[in-house]
Scaffold this active site. Structure first.
Site: not given
Ligand code: XMP
Length: 523
Positions: A53, A80-81, A167, A169, A225, A368
């Site tokens: 964050g 991280c945060y 991070h 990710e 969608d 998506k």
């Protein structure tokens, strides 16, 4: 279903974490960071991940978490945060480092670690921080460090608490996926069992349970969608579904026919094709202001839709193609967002006086590309699943000035040429790279018709006709875009074909403006 909850501290990385977990075939959902522990427990997760964050843990408005989550007995991983708030909450100390770390950094492992298991002693990770943990909470071990960050990662294996300052990710963290796998499968003991097939089965069961014997109505636009919702509901409830396709006459060439073909021949639903072309043409006659065009088109859609809906018997539900980013990005999931405001976009549906339908949004937890994969698995054709983004107001905002039948005809024909040529160009790139949206493939491409004429010469005759603007952009999210650096021969072919094949056009120009300062659309 096994599930990992990502608590979102307002990070640009929150969605990415959920994606990475899902890529490893474990289902993952995002919740606001301050969700009470009881609410998290009710969702029955197998583990929790605390995202990064932008705030400092000591800022006045620093996002908080419910400390009781550390007493739930669940494995928790913080990034991280997420590491800093874990440290601060459990009695450690977070301070400013003298030098921040942004970008690639090298960590050195300094103690055995279940999280870093199977990764090298030295490795590259992605950092983005100024604050850092200065003292770990009691019971924690420091497991890696960098030259400026003593606590690059820490863990308390007895309590199943793990955290990294970096991070994992982000793809630039070379062994990030290995660390996530270590957490999900080694530490949490989860199974990589989340797949498209059992996902469809689950969704079908959920829809059936919710809908029962009632009827559902869906506004089908031809976009990805709503089409995937249509295909899914068709599988779940068949003829209990009525698809209402409002044809405003502003779709691209052949699109209405293609939508009708798919939802009458391929899927067995009740399909209503509302021919509203003339009503829209009348409402738009003489209107030149872009915002007014949008407003007229949007308002009339609901008018047409509810006219049909009110005539149908026994409709209890209105299905919508809301997807996960629509919910996350509606603003409520920003730092400290509250669940109650997340659904505020629902209020945008202008139900007429005395009319109400319950909403059913089966895709509201999917990204998506997952929605596209679902569409393919449900048997939707590629031209729908991989349809480029197309604005709700359609061609009306690609015709500068008023919309007339003559201009619409020109634009549809010119646009069909642009699409044909750039579909082929994209297909070639796809063959070469194996990626649908490779770096240089066009993300959105179309023709625009400005409200001017220019002089030209065709054969021996002077012409005074319209130009067509070709717009083709590379982008991932439409927030920013760059003009596509198309090969000259591709541009040349588009130009000569349009002038030769589309009566009324004597010139073709290419828009080479990025966004910003331009926008993707011209209106
Ligand atoms: P702009 O022109 O703002 O477009 O750079 C960004 C993306 O949004 C689409 N767009 C719209 N979509 N209704 C929509 O549903 C609209 O009024 C609208 N205006 C722009 C555009 O096609 C691009 O993908």
């Amino acid at each position: 279903m096994q599930k990992v909850i990502v608590l979102d501290f307002g990070a640009q990385y929150g969605q990415l974490i959920a994606r990475r977990v899902r890529d490893l075939r474990v289902y993952s959902e995002i919740m606001p960071c301050d969700t009470p522990a009881a609410e998290i427990a009710a969702a029955e997760p197998s583990a929790i991940i605390l995202s990064g964050g932008p705030a400092s843990v000591y800022a006045d408005d620093a996002p908080e978490l419910d400390p009781a989550i550390f007493d739930m007995g669940l494995p928790i991983l913080g990034f991280c945060y997420g590491q800093q708030i874990m440290a601060k909450t459990l009695g450690g100390v977070v301070g400013h480092t003298e030098v921040g770390e942004y970008g690639p950094a090298t960590i050195e492992r300094v103690a055995p670690s279940r999280l870093l298991d199977g990764t090298p002693e030295e490795q590259t990770v992605w950092m983005s921080h100024r604050d850092a943990v200065a003292k770990v909470p009691e019971g924690f071990t420091i497991t890696s460090s960098t030259s400026v960050c003593p606590v690059a990662s820490m863990e308390c294996a007895e309590r199943n608490l793990y955290a990294t300052q970096f991070h994992p990710e982000v793809r630039h963290s070379t062994y990030g996926t290995q660390m996530l796998s270590n957490f999900l499968f080694g530490i949490c003991g989860l199974e990589p069992s989340w797949s498209m097939d059992n996902l469809i089965d689950n969704l079908v069961d959920e829809v059936r349970a919710k809908v029962g014997d009632n009827r559902v109505i869906l506004g089908l636009s031809g976009g990805v969608d709503s089409s995937v919702v249509g295909a899914l509901l068709s599988r779940a409830i068949g003829k209990q579904l009525t698809c209402v396709f409002v044809n405003h006459g502003l779709l691209r060439k052949n699109e209405p026919e293609e939508v009708e073909e798919v939802f009458t021949k391929q899927f067995d639903v009740d399909f209503v094709h509302v021919h509203a072309e003339e009503r829209y043409a009348k409402l738009l006659a003489g209107v030149t202001d872009p915002e007014q065009k949008r407003k007229i088109i949007g308002t009339q859609f609901w008018e047409e839709f509810f006219t049909v809906a009110q005539k149908l018997d026994g409709v209890k539900f209105l299905a919508q193609g809301t997807i996960y980013p629509d919910i996350i990005e509606s603003g409520a999931r920003k730092t400290g967002g509250k669940a109650s405001t997340i659904k505020s976009h629902h209020n945008l549906i202008p139900f007429p006086e005395g009319v109400h339908f319950d909403l059913i949004e089966p895709l509201d937890h999917f990204f998506k590309d997952e929605v596209r994969a679902l569409g393919t698995a449900l048997g939707l054709p590629d031209h729908i699943v991989w349809r480029q983004p197309f604005p709700g107001p359609g061609l009306a905002i690609r015709i500068i000035g008023d919309v007339t039948p003559e201009k619409l005809e020109i634009l549809k024909n010119a646009d069909a040429v642009v699409r044909e040529e750039l579909d082929a160009y994209n297909a070639l790139l796809f063959e070469e790279t194996g990626e649908r949206n490779s770096e240089h493939s066009c993300w959105q491409y179309f023709a625009v018709l400005p409200d001017i004429r220019s002089v030209g010469v065709m054969g021996d005759e002077r012409t005074y006709q319209r130009p067509v603007i070709v717009r083709a952009v590379e982008s991932t999210d439409a927030m920013t875009a760059d003009w596509a650096k198309l090969p000259y021969d591709v541009l040349g072919k588009i130009s000569s074909r349009i002038v030769a094949e589309v009566p009324g056009v004597n010139r073709v120009v290419y828009d080479c403006t990025p966004k910003p300062p331009g926008t993707v659309e011209w209106e």
